[in-house]
Motif scaffolding. Structure first.
Motif, short mmCIF file in Angstrom:
data_model
loop_
_atom_site.label_atom_id
_atom_site.label_comp_id
_atom_site.label_asym_id
_atom_site.label_seq_id
_atom_site.Cartn_x
_atom_site.Cartn_y
_atom_site.Cartn_z
N LYS A 63 0.79 -1.23 0.00
CA LYS A 63 0.00 0.00 0.00
C LYS A 63 0.83 1.28 0.00
N ASP A 64 2.14 1.18 0.10
CA ASP A 64 2.94 2.40 0.13
C ASP A 64 3.07 2.99 -1.28
N ALA A 65 3.34 4.28 -1.32
CA ALA A 65 3.38 5.00 -2.60
C ALA A 65 4.47 4.46 -3.53
N GLN A 66 5.64 4.15 -2.99
CA GLN A 66 6.74 3.65 -3.83
C GLN A 66 6.36 2.32 -4.48
N SER A 67 5.74 1.44 -3.72
CA SER A 67 5.32 0.15 -4.29
C SER A 67 4.27 0.35 -5.37
N SER A 68 3.34 1.27 -5.13
CA SER A 68 2.32 1.56 -6.15
C SER A 68 2.96 2.11 -7.41
N ASN A 69 3.92 2.99 -7.25
CA ASN A 69 4.64 3.55 -8.38
C ASN A 69 5.35 2.44 -9.17
N GLN A 70 6.05 1.59 -8.46
CA GLN A 70 6.78 0.51 -9.12
C GLN A 70 5.83 -0.48 -9.78
N LEU A 71 4.70 -0.75 -9.15
CA LEU A 71 3.71 -1.65 -9.73
C LEU A 71 3.25 -1.12 -11.08
N VAL A 72 2.93 0.15 -11.13
CA VAL A 72 2.49 0.76 -12.40
C VAL A 72 3.60 0.65 -13.45
N ARG A 73 4.82 0.93 -13.04
CA ARG A 73 5.94 0.87 -13.99
C ARG A 73 6.13 -0.54 -14.53
N TRP A 74 6.01 -1.57 -13.67
CA TRP A 74 6.17 -2.94 -14.15
C TRP A 74 5.02 -3.36 -15.06
N VAL A 75 3.80 -2.94 -14.74
CA VAL A 75 2.67 -3.24 -15.61
C VAL A 75 2.90 -2.60 -16.98
N MET A 76 3.34 -1.36 -16.98
CA MET A 76 3.60 -0.66 -18.24
C MET A 76 4.68 -1.37 -19.05
N ASN A 77 5.72 -1.82 -18.38
CA ASN A 77 6.79 -2.52 -19.09
C ASN A 77 6.31 -3.86 -19.64
N LYS A 78 5.51 -4.57 -18.87
CA LYS A 78 4.95 -5.84 -19.35
C LYS A 78 4.15 -5.60 -20.62
N GLU A 79 3.30 -4.58 -20.57
CA GLU A 79 2.47 -4.23 -21.73
C GLU A 79 3.33 -3.89 -22.94
N GLN A 80 4.34 -3.04 -22.74
CA GLN A 80 5.17 -2.59 -23.85
C GLN A 80 5.95 -3.73 -24.49
N HIS A 81 6.52 -4.60 -23.69
CA HIS A 81 7.34 -5.67 -24.26
C HIS A 81 6.48 -6.74 -24.93
N ALA A 82 5.30 -6.98 -24.42
CA ALA A 82 4.37 -7.88 -25.11
C ALA A 82 3.94 -7.24 -26.44
N GLN A 83 3.72 -5.93 -26.42
CA GLN A 83 3.35 -5.22 -27.65
C GLN A 83 4.51 -5.23 -28.65
N ASN A 84 5.75 -5.17 -28.17
CA ASN A 84 6.90 -5.26 -29.06
C ASN A 84 6.88 -6.57 -29.84
N VAL A 85 6.52 -7.66 -29.16
CA VAL A 85 6.44 -8.96 -29.83
C VAL A 85 5.35 -8.92 -30.90
N ILE A 86 4.20 -8.38 -30.56
CA ILE A 86 3.10 -8.29 -31.53
C ILE A 86 3.53 -7.47 -32.74
N ALA A 87 4.18 -6.35 -32.50
CA ALA A 87 4.63 -5.48 -33.59
C ALA A 87 5.67 -6.18 -34.46
N THR A 88 6.59 -6.89 -33.86
CA THR A 88 7.61 -7.59 -34.63
C THR A 88 6.99 -8.65 -35.53
N ILE A 89 6.04 -9.39 -34.99
CA ILE A 89 5.37 -10.40 -35.82
C ILE A 89 4.59 -9.73 -36.95
N SER A 90 3.77 -8.75 -36.62
CA SER A 90 2.91 -8.17 -37.64
C SER A 90 3.65 -7.25 -38.60
#
Length: 150
Positions: A63-90
């Motif tokens: 529940k601390d602010a730093q953990s929330s910040n890092q959680l958002v950053r990791w979700v964003m990175n997961k999204e971006q790198h999965a999207q990189n795979v999709i873009a490379t294929i397509s």
């Protein structure tokens, strides 16, 4: 906890909706290809999604602010790198390397499509089983794109 995760996901989706997509190759007839390297890039993206999923799991519920910040950053990175795979294929493989006149065209098309679907599932979930599936689907492309020794 549920509201924090929803807020993190909303922030990540909003961020990526505003970011212009990058292309895996210039899509001009330059003749400069390194298919094996593109598959290796995708495997590196998969490794990043694996780390992101692990970090999301560790940060979920804090529940601390730093953990929330890092959680958002990791979700964003997961999204971006999965999207990189999709873009490379397509943008690279399906537009330039998988050709309708190849004798195994249907099989190649199915395997490349399977990578896109697996990457989409990694974006939708925070479970390493989806990352495992994506990694296996990307590795299934390696026989089509062997490393060239010069």
């Amino acid at each position: 906890m549920k509201k924090q995760l929803q807020a993190a996901v909303f922030a990540a989706v909003t961020f990526f909706a505003m970011v212009p997509s990058a292309f895996s190759h210039c899509q001009i007839p330059c003749g400069i290809y390194d298919d094996h390297a593109k598959v290796q890039e995708m495997l590196q993206d998969v490794a990043t999604t694996r780390k992101a999923v692990a970090q999301v799991g560790q940060l979920a519920g804090k529940k601390d602010a730093q953990s929330s910040n890092q959680l958002v950053r990791w979700v964003m990175n997961k999204e971006q790198h999965a999207q990189n795979v999709i873009a490379t294929i397509s943008d690279y493989f399906l537009t330039q390397r998988v050709k309708a006149d190849q004798k195994d065209y249907a099989e190649r098309l199915q395997k490349h499509h399977a990578v896109i679907v697996a990457a989409m599932k990694v974006k939708q979930n925070a479970d390493s089983k989806y990352v495992d599936d994506l990694e296996n689907k990307v590795k299934a492309l390696l026989p089509y794109y062997p490393e060239h020794k010069h």
